[in-house]
Scaffold this motif. Structure first.
Motif, PDB file in Angstrom:
ATOM      1  N   LYS A 178      38.448  22.920  46.456  1.00  0.00           N
ATOM      2  CA  LYS A 178      38.795  22.890  47.991  1.00  0.00           C
ATOM      3  C   LYS A 178      39.077  24.357  48.363  1.00  0.00           C
ATOM      4  O   LYS A 178      38.761  24.681  49.627  1.00  0.00           O
ATOM      5  CB  LYS A 178      39.876  21.873  48.175  1.00  0.00           C
ATOM      6  N   GLU A 179      39.790  25.077  47.639  1.00  0.00           N
ATOM      7  CA  GLU A 179      40.142  26.292  48.037  1.00  0.00           C
ATOM      8  C   GLU A 179      39.390  27.596  47.455  1.00  0.00           C
ATOM      9  O   GLU A 179      39.675  28.549  47.370  1.00  0.00           O
ATOM     10  CB  GLU A 179      41.744  26.749  47.513  1.00  0.00           C
ATOM     11  N   GLY A 180      38.146  27.105  47.051  1.00  0.00           N
ATOM     12  CA  GLY A 180      37.164  28.289  46.332  1.00  0.00           C
ATOM     13  C   GLY A 180      37.614  28.326  44.823  1.00  0.00           C
ATOM     14  O   GLY A 180      38.044  27.553  44.363  1.00  0.00           O
ATOM     15  N   HIS A 181      36.889  29.385  44.425  1.00  0.00           N
ATOM     16  CA  HIS A 181      36.914  29.524  42.993  1.00  0.00           C
ATOM     17  C   HIS A 181      38.274  30.070  42.541  1.00  0.00           C
ATOM     18  O   HIS A 181      38.954  30.782  43.281  1.00  0.00           O
ATOM     19  CB  HIS A 181      35.906  30.704  42.556  1.00  0.00           C
ATOM     20  N   GLY A 182      38.466  29.643  41.321  1.00  0.00           N
ATOM     21  CA  GLY A 182      39.981  30.119  40.889  1.00  0.00           C
ATOM     22  C   GLY A 182      40.337  31.420  40.586  1.00  0.00           C
ATOM     23  O   GLY A 182      41.276  31.748  40.560  1.00  0.00           O
ATOM     24  N   THR A 183      39.178  32.352  40.805  1.00  0.00           N
ATOM     25  CA  THR A 183      39.521  33.685  40.421  1.00  0.00           C
ATOM     26  C   THR A 183      40.297  34.267  41.684  1.00  0.00           C
ATOM     27  O   THR A 183      41.059  35.300  41.441  1.00  0.00           O
ATOM     28  CB  THR A 183      38.309  34.682  40.371  1.00  0.00           C
ATOM     29  N   LYS A 184      40.564  33.665  42.796  1.00  0.00           N
ATOM     30  CA  LYS A 184      41.282  34.093  44.040  1.00  0.00           C
ATOM     31  C   LYS A 184      43.001  34.013  43.472  1.00  0.00           C
ATOM     32  O   LYS A 184      43.752  34.779  43.898  1.00  0.00           O
ATOM     33  CB  LYS A 184      41.161  32.909  44.926  1.00  0.00           C
ATOM     34  N   TRP A 185      43.119  33.185  42.470  1.00  0.00           N
ATOM     35  CA  TRP A 185      44.530  32.897  42.037  1.00  0.00           C
ATOM     36  C   TRP A 185      45.079  33.823  40.978  1.00  0.00           C
ATOM     37  O   TRP A 185      45.947  33.734  40.362  1.00  0.00           O
ATOM     38  CB  TRP A 185      44.971  31.368  41.810  1.00  0.00           C
ATOM     39  N   LEU A 186      44.046  34.460  40.077  1.00  0.00           N
ATOM     40  CA  LEU A 186      44.366  35.362  39.014  1.00  0.00           C
ATOM     41  C   LEU A 186      45.388  36.311  39.311  1.00  0.00           C
ATOM     42  O   LEU A 186      46.036  36.489  38.320  1.00  0.00           O
ATOM     43  CB  LEU A 186      42.942  36.019  38.475  1.00  0.00           C
ATOM     44  N   PRO A 187      45.552  37.144  40.371  1.00  0.00           N
ATOM     45  CA  PRO A 187      46.577  37.764  40.610  1.00  0.00           C
ATOM     46  C   PRO A 187      47.979  37.339  40.376  1.00  0.00           C
ATOM     47  O   PRO A 187      49.049  38.088  40.163  1.00  0.00           O
ATOM     48  CB  PRO A 187      46.318  38.353  41.957  1.00  0.00           C
ATOM     49  N   ASP A 188      48.019  35.776  40.556  1.00  0.00           N
ATOM     50  CA  ASP A 188      49.329  35.263  40.343  1.00  0.00           C
ATOM     51  C   ASP A 188      49.802  35.487  38.805  1.00  0.00           C
ATOM     52  O   ASP A 188      50.861  35.524  38.575  1.00  0.00           O
ATOM     53  CB  ASP A 188      49.316  33.812  40.558  1.00  0.00           C
ATOM     54  N   LEU A 189      48.914  35.778  37.956  1.00  0.00           N
ATOM     55  CA  LEU A 189      49.270  36.109  36.596  1.00  0.00           C
ATOM     56  C   LEU A 189      49.584  37.622  36.680  1.00  0.00           C
ATOM     57  O   LEU A 189      48.979  38.698  36.422  1.00  0.00           O
ATOM     58  CB  LEU A 189      48.142  35.967  35.390  1.00  0.00           C
ATOM     59  N   ARG A 190      50.798  37.903  37.002  1.00  0.00           N
ATOM     60  CA  ARG A 190      51.308  39.263  37.530  1.00  0.00           C
ATOM     61  C   ARG A 190      51.108  40.453  36.510  1.00  0.00           C
ATOM     62  O   ARG A 190      50.445  41.333  36.799  1.00  0.00           O
ATOM     63  CB  ARG A 190      52.590  39.386  38.151  1.00  0.00           C
ATOM     64  N   GLN A 191      51.928  40.243  35.388  1.00  0.00           N
ATOM     65  CA  GLN A 191      51.759  41.180  34.454  1.00  0.00           C
ATOM     66  C   GLN A 191      50.409  41.467  33.913  1.00  0.00           C
ATOM     67  O   GLN A 191      50.134  42.407  33.555  1.00  0.00           O
ATOM     68  CB  GLN A 191      52.710  40.928  33.116  1.00  0.00           C
ATOM     69  N   TRP A 192      49.532  40.309  33.647  1.00  0.00           N
ATOM     70  CA  TRP A 192      48.212  40.308  32.965  1.00  0.00           C
ATOM     71  C   TRP A 192      47.500  41.286  34.172  1.00  0.00           C
ATOM     72  O   TRP A 192      46.621  42.224  33.650  1.00  0.00           O
ATOM     73  CB  TRP A 192      47.853  39.021  32.599  1.00  0.00           C
ATOM     74  N   TRP A 193      47.548  40.790  35.233  1.00  0.00           N
ATOM     75  CA  TRP A 193      46.620  41.332  36.333  1.00  0.00           C
ATOM     76  C   TRP A 193      46.947  43.077  36.485  1.00  0.00           C
ATOM     77  O   TRP A 193      46.203  43.825  36.655  1.00  0.00           O
ATOM     78  CB  TRP A 193      47.118  40.608  37.681  1.00  0.00           C
ATOM     79  N   ARG A 194      48.237  43.308  36.632  1.00  0.00           N
ATOM     80  CA  ARG A 194      48.600  44.722  36.700  1.00  0.00           C
ATOM     81  C   ARG A 194      47.937  45.481  35.451  1.00  0.00           C
ATOM     82  O   ARG A 194      47.673  46.710  35.588  1.00  0.00           O
ATOM     83  CB  ARG A 194      50.076  44.916  36.974  1.00  0.00           C
ATOM     84  N   LYS A 195      48.109  45.081  34.250  1.00  0.00           N
ATOM     85  CA  LYS A 195      47.734  45.913  33.108  1.00  0.00           C
ATOM     86  C   LYS A 195      46.471  45.419  32.696  1.00  0.00           C
ATOM     87  O   LYS A 195      45.858  46.588  32.179  1.00  0.00           O
ATOM     88  CB  LYS A 195      48.509  45.117  31.855  1.00  0.00           C
ATOM     89  N   SER A 196      45.741  44.568  33.121  1.00  0.00           N
ATOM     90  CA  SER A 196      44.279  44.400  32.700  1.00  0.00           C
ATOM     91  C   SER A 196      43.317  43.724  33.599  1.00  0.00           C
ATOM     92  O   SER A 196      42.294  44.178  33.822  1.00  0.00           O
ATOM     93  CB  SER A 196      44.161  43.671  31.479  1.00  0.00           C
ATOM     94  N   GLY A 197      43.846  42.595  34.175  1.00  0.00           N
ATOM     95  CA  GLY A 197      43.012  41.748  35.275  1.00  0.00           C
ATOM     96  C   GLY A 197      42.327  42.385  36.179  1.00  0.00           C
ATOM     97  O   GLY A 197      41.086  41.951  36.485  1.00  0.00           O
ATOM     98  N   ARG A 198      42.822  43.371  37.126  1.00  0.00           N
ATOM     99  CA  ARG A 198      42.367  44.042  38.099  1.00  0.00           C
ATOM    100  C   ARG A 198      40.901  44.792  37.988  1.00  0.00           C
ATOM    101  O   ARG A 198      40.328  44.883  38.673  1.00  0.00           O
ATOM    102  CB  ARG A 198      43.272  44.645  38.948  1.00  0.00           C
TER     103      ARG A 198
END
Length: 176
Positions: free
Chosen positions: A71-91
């Protein structure tokens, strides 16, 4: 005679590959997704990666997230919620990443196995590392578990830590 030579060649090749597999360094990881008694349950997003002794990201092992349209689109929108992973690699990643990203996992024990010839660990320099497992859940909490290990292992290594809410038991086993 040709048939005998053919069979002998196959047996030789199979015996060689078996010896290679049995000598491989192996890392087995199990991550428990606990059953929570809440009114609105969503499967957690989970990031699993390796950091070096300076807390720098080295390798991604797995990222579990909502891969289908919702309903809210693809799940990649919420990947930044994995804060540490996002800062170190995800972005810096262009997801999905073959062999790393996959769908969220259900309640229960999830097991991942890697060998030193697997792309996740191939060429990993000798040293002290930390396995990091981060979980975050919509309408839920966030939790991160860190388990130190040495690569390659001169002897078998076993370590585990239990989460308090979003993660259950996380177990790491390394066999030389």
């Amino acid at each position: 005679m040709k048939r005998f030579a053919y069979i002998a060649a196959i047996l030789f090749l199979c015996s060689g590959s078996t010896a290679t597999i049995s000598n491989a360094e192996e890392m087995e990881l199990s991550v428990e997704i606990p059953q929570l008694n809440v009114s609105e349950y969503h499967r957690p997003y989970v990031g699993i990666w390796i950091e070096d002794s300076k807390n720098q990201h080295v390798r991604n092992l797995a990222v579990w997230y909502q891969m289908r349209e919702g309903k809210e689109g693809h799940g990649t929108k919420w990947l930044p919620d994995l804060r540490q992973w996002w800062r170190k690699s995800g972005r810096t990643l262009d997801v999905p990443v073959d062999g790393v990203t996959s769908a969220t996992r259900p309640v229960g024990k999830q097991t991942l196995t890697f060998t030193d010839s697997d792309p996740h660990l191939k060429g990993l320099a000798a040293g002290n590392y930390t396995l990091v497992v981060e979980a975050v859940r919509e309408v839920g909490g966030r939790e991160m578990i860190k388990i130190p290990f040495t690569w390659p292992a001169s002897a078998s290594q076993q370590a585990s830590k239990k989460g308090s809410r979003e993660l259950g038991m996380v177990e790491l086993s390394i066999k030389p």
